[in-house]
Design a protein around this motif. Structure first.
Motif, short mmCIF file in Angstrom:
data_model
loop_
_atom_site.label_atom_id
_atom_site.label_comp_id
_atom_site.label_asym_id
_atom_site.label_seq_id
_atom_site.Cartn_x
_atom_site.Cartn_y
_atom_site.Cartn_z
N VAL A 30 76.86 82.83 19.53
CA VAL A 30 76.19 81.64 18.99
C VAL A 30 74.77 82.07 18.66
N ASP A 31 74.34 81.85 17.44
CA ASP A 31 72.98 82.21 17.02
C ASP A 31 72.55 81.18 15.98
N ARG A 32 71.93 80.12 16.45
CA ARG A 32 71.63 78.98 15.58
C ARG A 32 70.17 78.58 15.65
N VAL A 77 67.64 79.24 25.09
CA VAL A 77 67.25 78.01 24.39
C VAL A 77 65.76 78.18 24.11
N GLU A 78 65.44 78.38 22.85
CA GLU A 78 64.10 78.84 22.48
C GLU A 78 63.33 77.73 21.77
N ALA A 79 62.11 77.52 22.23
CA ALA A 79 61.20 76.61 21.53
C ALA A 79 60.52 77.44 20.45
N VAL A 96 53.91 91.20 19.92
CA VAL A 96 53.25 90.99 21.22
C VAL A 96 54.22 91.12 22.39
N ARG A 97 55.53 91.08 22.12
CA ARG A 97 56.48 91.13 23.25
C ARG A 97 56.55 92.51 23.88
N ASN A 98 56.09 93.53 23.18
CA ASN A 98 56.14 94.85 23.78
C ASN A 98 54.78 95.54 23.83
N LEU A 127 59.21 80.91 22.07
CA LEU A 127 59.33 81.25 23.49
C LEU A 127 60.84 81.38 23.72
N HIS A 128 61.26 82.64 23.91
CA HIS A 128 62.67 83.02 23.81
C HIS A 128 63.31 83.04 25.21
N GLY A 129 63.34 81.86 25.86
CA GLY A 129 63.78 81.81 27.25
C GLY A 129 65.26 82.11 27.46
N ILE A 142 61.68 93.38 27.13
CA ILE A 142 62.43 93.08 28.36
C ILE A 142 63.61 92.17 28.03
N ARG A 143 64.80 92.55 28.49
CA ARG A 143 66.00 91.72 28.25
C ARG A 143 66.08 90.66 29.34
N GLY A 144 65.71 89.46 28.99
CA GLY A 144 65.76 88.36 29.95
C GLY A 144 64.39 87.73 30.09
N PRO A 160 57.96 94.06 12.73
CA PRO A 160 59.05 94.40 13.63
C PRO A 160 59.73 93.12 14.14
N LYS A 161 61.02 93.24 14.49
CA LYS A 161 61.79 92.07 14.94
C LYS A 161 61.05 91.35 16.08
N HIS A 162 60.92 90.05 15.95
CA HIS A 162 60.24 89.19 16.93
C HIS A 162 58.74 89.52 17.06
N GLY A 163 58.18 90.16 16.02
CA GLY A 163 56.73 90.42 16.05
C GLY A 163 56.39 91.58 16.95
O1 LIG Z 1 67.83 91.69 20.96
P1 LIG Z 1 66.54 90.99 20.59
O2 LIG Z 1 65.73 91.76 19.59
O3 LIG Z 1 65.73 90.65 21.79
O4 LIG Z 1 66.94 89.64 19.88
C1 LIG Z 1 67.75 88.74 20.52
C2 LIG Z 1 68.09 87.52 19.65
O5 LIG Z 1 66.92 86.77 19.46
C3 LIG Z 1 67.08 85.51 18.76
O6 LIG Z 1 67.69 84.57 19.54
C4 LIG Z 1 67.77 85.68 17.44
O7 LIG Z 1 68.14 84.44 16.89
C5 LIG Z 1 68.99 86.56 17.56
O8 LIG Z 1 69.50 86.87 16.26
C6 LIG Z 1 68.66 87.85 18.30
O9 LIG Z 1 69.79 88.68 18.38
#
Ligand SMILES: O=P(O)(O)OC[C@H]1O[C@H](O)[C@H](O)[C@@H](O)[C@@H]1O
Length: 278
Positions: A192-194, A249-251, A72-74, A143-145, A49-51, A67-70
């Motif tokens: 910005v991706d920090r 702003v992610e914890a 459990v998100r999907n 937690l990718h808020g 989910i975007r958001g 997979p990117k971000h593991g």
């Molecule tokens: O598009 P997603 O797979 O949800 O990832 C969205 C973003 O997540 C994080 O914040 C990473 O630092 C970014 O590099 C990435 O683009």
């Protein structure tokens, strides 16, 4: 989208989708929606989910072989509780555990629970991970808020001015490239991706509808992300200009992964409080 809602006695509302155990809405008691959710967001098996607040586990971003971000998100989580807690707060609890599919990707037994609690001006997100297997496991997590801002050009982030970060945006992308500390609030426009390792304290996000004060415990690091217009144009689940309405702003725990012995637990909490109104 399949949503489960909860309301506090003071009118604060939460909504979440069982796919991802994903909080999609936090409407504080003043009636203001504090999370961004893309109008093109999709949910379901294999989709993210975007958001809202994606849960990234057991891997943050592409920092590993999963997979990117593991995963459990999907996937579908179980809703353990939804309603008003004993203190009158809106409360939602979701849980997910390993199964044959997850063990094919990641050969560990785990139990994850997310609890979202909100009332008045405050949201608390607590994530607990338990190692239910008989071998040690390690993970990264976030937690990718997506926090709503009225206009990205006016948004400002304070509290990180004196911290070094690792840049993942633009040509400097790549882990382990610390940049010199800068002493002005962070503003947005281009991507910005920090990652900020070892977050020093409170982060203040000026949203245009009051400031959000973000604190965390258990989570060592913070991630700040907005794709900027060029990368946003490639996101098929974001309408044109959608990136102008949020700052992530992610914890997180990224640089020193959590290691859990059999039977051990880890708990991370992010608290978000509205401070003043525009
Ligand atoms: O598009 P997603 O797979 O949800 O990832 C969205 C973003 O997540 C994080 O914040 C990473 O630092 C970014 O590099 C990435 O683009």
């Amino acid at each position: 989208m399949d949503l489960i809602e909860a309301q506090a006695h003071d009118g604060t509302r939460l909504a979440a989708c069982p796919y991802g155990g994903h909080l999609t809405s936090w409407r504080s008691a003043d009636g203001v929606e504090r999370l961004f959710l893309s109008p093109l967001a999709v949910s379901g098996p294999g989709q993210s989910i975007r958001g809202g607040v994606p849960v990234c586990f057991p891997q943050f971003s592409g920092f590993g072989t999963l997979p990117k971000h593991g995963f459990v998100r999907n996937r579908r989580w179980d809703c353990v509780a939804a309603g008003t807690d004993a203190e009158g707060r809106a409360s939602l609890r979701f849980a997910i555990a390993d199964d044959d599919d997850t063990r094919r990707l990641w050969p560990f037994a785990f139990h994850c629970e997310l609890e979202a609690t909100a009332a008045g001006r405050q949201l608390e997100l607590a994530l607990q991970v338990r190692n239910t297997g008989d071998t040690a496991l390690s993970f990264t997590v976030a937690l990718h808020g997506y926090f709503a801002v009225s206009d990205l050009a006016q948004a400002e982030l304070r509290g990180l001015e004196a911290s070094e970060w690792i840049d993942h945006a633009g040509p400097a992308a790549g882990i382990g490239v610390p940049q010199p500390a800068e002493f002005t609030p962070l503003r947005f426009g281009a991507e910005v991706d920090r990652v900020y390792p070892a977050l020093p304290g409170v982060i203040r996000l000026a949203t245009g509808a009051g400031d959000l004060l973000l604190t965390q415990s258990g989570f060592s690091d913070a991630v700040v992300w907005n794709p900027g217009p060029d990368k946003a144009a490639a996101l098929t689940d974001l309408p044109p200009g959608g990136e102008r309405h949020y700052v992530c702003v992610e914890a997180a725990v990224i640089h020193d992964p959590v290691v859990l012995a059999p039977g051990a637990r880890w708990r991370g909490v992010q608290t978000v409080r509205v401070d003043g109104c525009a």
